[in-house]
Scaffold this active site. Sequence first.
Site, PDB file in Angstrom:
ATOM      1  N   CYS A 238       0.989  -1.162   0.345  1.00 49.82           N
ATOM      2  CA  CYS A 238      -0.148  -0.009  -0.240  1.00 49.82           C
ATOM      3  C   CYS A 238       0.424   1.167  -0.161  1.00 49.82           C
ATOM      4  O   CYS A 238       1.431   1.098   0.921  1.00 49.82           O
ATOM      5  CB  CYS A 238      -0.726  -0.221   1.253  1.00 49.82           C
ATOM      6  SG  CYS A 238      -1.276   1.773   1.340  1.00 49.82           S
TER       7      CYS A 238
ATOM      8  N   TYR B 249      -5.603   5.152  -8.810  1.00 51.94           N
ATOM      9  CA  TYR B 249      -6.842   4.745  -8.090  1.00 51.94           C
ATOM     10  C   TYR B 249      -8.090   5.381  -8.514  1.00 51.94           C
ATOM     11  O   TYR B 249      -9.293   4.638  -9.127  1.00 51.94           O
ATOM     12  CB  TYR B 249      -6.826   5.296  -6.756  1.00 51.94           C
ATOM     13  CG  TYR B 249      -6.608   4.586  -5.642  1.00 51.94           C
ATOM     14  CD1 TYR B 249      -6.821   3.116  -5.019  1.00 51.94           C
ATOM     15  CD2 TYR B 249      -4.412   5.049  -5.813  1.00 51.94           C
ATOM     16  CE1 TYR B 249      -5.711   1.998  -5.196  1.00 51.94           C
ATOM     17  CE2 TYR B 249      -3.835   3.764  -4.947  1.00 51.94           C
ATOM     18  CZ  TYR B 249      -4.113   3.098  -4.247  1.00 51.94           C
ATOM     19  OH  TYR B 249      -3.408   1.613  -3.531  1.00 51.94           O
TER      20      TYR B 249
END
Length: 333
Positions: free
Chosen positions: A63, A195
């Site tokens: 992440c 994203y």
Amino acid sequence: MGELIEGVWHPNWYDTSSSGGRFVRSRAQFRNWITADGEAGPSGEAGFAAQPGRYHLYVSHACPWAHRTMIFRSLKGLEPLIEVSVVHPHMLEDGWTFDASFAGATGDRLHGQAFLRDVYLRADPGLSARVTVPVLWDRERETIVNNESAEIIRMFNSAFDHLTGNDADFLPAEHLHEIDRLNERIYATVNNGVYRAGFATSQEAYDEAATALFQTLDWLEDRLAGRRYLVGDRITEADWRLFTTLVRFDKVYHTHFKCNRRQIVQYPNLWAWLRELWQWPGVAQTVHFDHILQHYYYSHDHINPHRIVPLTPEPAFDAPHGRDQLFQASRLR
Ligand SMILES: N[C@@H](CCC(=O)N[C@@H](CS)C(=O)NCC(=O)O)C(=O)O
């Protein structure tokens, strides 16, 4: 992938139906601050004083948001003070898990729980929230201090300095305003922008995100032609926040999130800047491409239904970056 609703786990993907196919990131809910003396920070409650061994950090090596916190933990010499648990890279119907069968996944070192959601439920059994990394846990008050990476790195930047003697400052007061200004654009169009492109479920939403992303990359490329770092003449938080997205770009976002107008290696200044940050002491060790590749390509089966993890480029991160000579020379001119 999923969320807690009143303490019950629901394996839901992000709902883009009410936003025209646009991915909208949820707001982190735990917003307390660790401070040197336990006074309240800019948000949340008081009572979280910096102490060695008191706080535990839950991360995924995949992440980019959690990665920021691991970089600051390293740069600020916080490894002996703050222990870390690393989740398994696959984020499937149970969300993040503490399955330790993947090299580098540690399990829950603190409580031996099975799932990251158990950490959230321990803090609040009736919680409604997405279960995200990073999470900063307080062993003394048995609760989550904070789960917003932008704030965790600001705590790490200074709250423990009196204990570590490490006073490296990545948020110099005279540049704070400009750092915030850059962070805002880079967050919206690059960090979260990849994203927004990758999770878009309409052409319009994708076009918006991808266009803004490459406009910002072009702008950053020009900016880094005339200066060694993004703000001022020293490396700052703004650089580190951009780093965690760009280091993943050519191997993941370019393909998996359809950010494929260009790769970072095609931008001479951004690419040299990226190599310099990679080569910064303690930083390359925080990058785990095995977790990164397995997480994105395997977990997002709505984007990659067969879960095939591709062969990806091998950018030469260790090649000389030349930024020191370049800017020394330009200062002498
Ligand atoms: N605002 C958070 C965002 C963190 C975040 O979205 N992390 C992702 C992993 S890269 C996550 O855990 N997602 C799980 C989910 O949304 O269900 C931060 O920056 O700390």
